[in-house]
Design an enzyme around this catalytic site. Structure first.
Site, PDB file in Angstrom:
ATOM      1  CG  HIS A  74      44.878  75.176  28.580  1.00 58.70           C
ATOM      2  ND1 HIS A  74      44.760  74.851  27.504  1.00 58.70           N
ATOM      3  CD2 HIS A  74      46.151  75.304  29.016  1.00 58.70           C
ATOM      4  CE1 HIS A  74      46.048  74.893  27.166  1.00 58.70           C
ATOM      5  NE2 HIS A  74      47.072  75.226  27.661  1.00 58.70           N
ATOM      6  CE1 TYR A 344      50.971  74.832  33.535  1.00 52.50           C
ATOM      7  CE2 TYR A 344      50.570  72.628  34.338  1.00 52.50           C
ATOM      8  CZ  TYR A 344      50.719  73.605  33.297  1.00 52.50           C
ATOM      9  OH  TYR A 344      50.534  73.077  31.893  1.00 52.50           O
TER      10      TYR A 344
END
Length: 370
Positions: A74, A344
């Site tokens: 993303h 992440y």
């Protein structure tokens, strides 16, 4: 005799002798050992074949060209900000302060799928929203949500397998179709996801896109009632579907351009719709959708009123870890949720190092200029 026991007043008291250091030494050793094991797992030190955040992030990076300093997935997006206003029904779900405070500041990011920070909006099938809600008690609720309603695969190992199948073949520069077909043959949810990708409408805006938590979480209210939930941001903007010709005409940056135009007219809004699980619903498998007839409660409204380029906005410095949660909200035991959190963190640390290296190089260049 147990290491810990409670006094009649509810306080915590250690083992047989309050003056003995042995229980505390054992506890400290246990804690330090656990921390060491956790770091070893994330670093990839335990077992060369073990799936770790490091190996997973390596696989994500291998699916496309390197873009140092950007998110691994993303990568293209914009920063946004605004506020969340809870509904009167929200406190029955959770005692989180975000559901009681009248207006909760929000910082976030809207993005598209893929690892190219210059990708084309009109060819990105997946859209995403990441948010940080900061309540006045100092707690944060972070979330990272997507336009797809379920995952294509049920486990971190399957997710890793799917990611590796997307790595381009050096001979063709494209993923091997046989490997992608094997994923769909092995996992029914992957076939269902492919069908979603073919049939779901391409809406004309981030503002008209619905975003889903996909993973399950636990909400606990002030009465101690604990319920498994998933949530979604339901757009208040009416969706308009774009066909292939309209998408081509819209252009590669149409989502950001559209959002800027909408914000000039006022805030863009989504309803927070919380779905409550039944006893038979899958809590730890995000590849299984919950039935549409499950009880749903509108828990509030997200209002976004500002946007910035991501390289200039505060969202660029945030890791939208979905397990950063306030009191009253807990992550489920879904292993993909834990894997997302670890990956992440790995990705964030890598890009922060890359950005620091880039800044140091620019500083050195300025110092050597005559």
């Amino acid at each position: 005799m147990p290491l810990f026991k409670f006094t009649r007043h509810g306080g915590l008291r250690t083992g047989p002798s309050p003056h003995s250091p042995l229980p505390w030494i054992a506890l400290i050793a246990l804690i330090l050992g656990g921390v060491a094991l956790a770091f070893a797992w994330l670093a990839g030190w335990l077992g060369k074949d073990r799936l770790t955040a490091q190996r997973f992030t390596d696989a994500i990076e291998a699916t496309g060209a390197a873009h140092p300093g950007f998110r691994r997935a993303h990568s293209k997006g914009v920063c946004v900000s605004g506020w969340f206003a809870p509904s009167a029904e929200a406190p029955q779900l959770s005692h989180a302060r975000a559901f009681a405070q009248p207006r909760v500041p929000v910082l976030g990011r809207l993005s598209i799928g893929g690892g190219n920070p210059h990708g084309a909006d009109n060819s990105a099938r997946v859209r995403s929203i990441a948010l940080q809600l900061s309540s006045d008690d100092g707690q944060q609720w972070r979330m990272a949500m997507n336009s797809f309603p379920f995952l294509a695969v049920p486990t971190p190992e399957a997710f890793y397998e799917q990611t590796r199948a997307q790595i381009p073949d050096p001979a063709t520069g494209k993923p091997d179709p046989a490997k992608l077909a094997a994923i769909q043959a092995r996992y029914p949810s992957a076939r269902a996801f492919a069908q979603w990708a073919k049939s779901a409408p391409w809406t004309d805006s981030w503002a008209s896109t619905e975003f889903n938590s996909v993973n399950a979480f636990w909400f606990t209210n002030a009465q101690g009632q604990r319920r498994a939930v998933r949530w979604r941001w339901q757009p208040q903007a009416a969706p308009r579907e774009l066909d292939a010709a309209a998408r081509e005409q819209a252009g590669v940056d149409f989502l950001a351009n559209d959002l800027q135009q909408r914000l000039a007219q006022g805030p863009v809004r989504w309803n927070l719709v919380v779905t409550l699980a039944n006893a038979q619903d899958a809590i730890t498998d995000p590849s299984v959708p919950w039935p549409a007839e499950r009880e749903q409660i509108v828990a509030g409204v997200l209002n976004l009123d500002r946007m910035q380029p991501q390289d200039q906005g505060s969202c660029n410095d945030l890791n939208f870890d979905p397990l950063i949660l306030p009191d009253g909200i807990e992550g489920s035991d879904d292993p993909i949720l834990a894997a997302r959190s670890a990956v992440y963190s790995q990705s964030f640390n890598r890009r922060e190092r890359e950005r620091a290296t880039d800044e140091a190089a620019r500083d050195n260049q300025q110092q050597v200029r005559p």
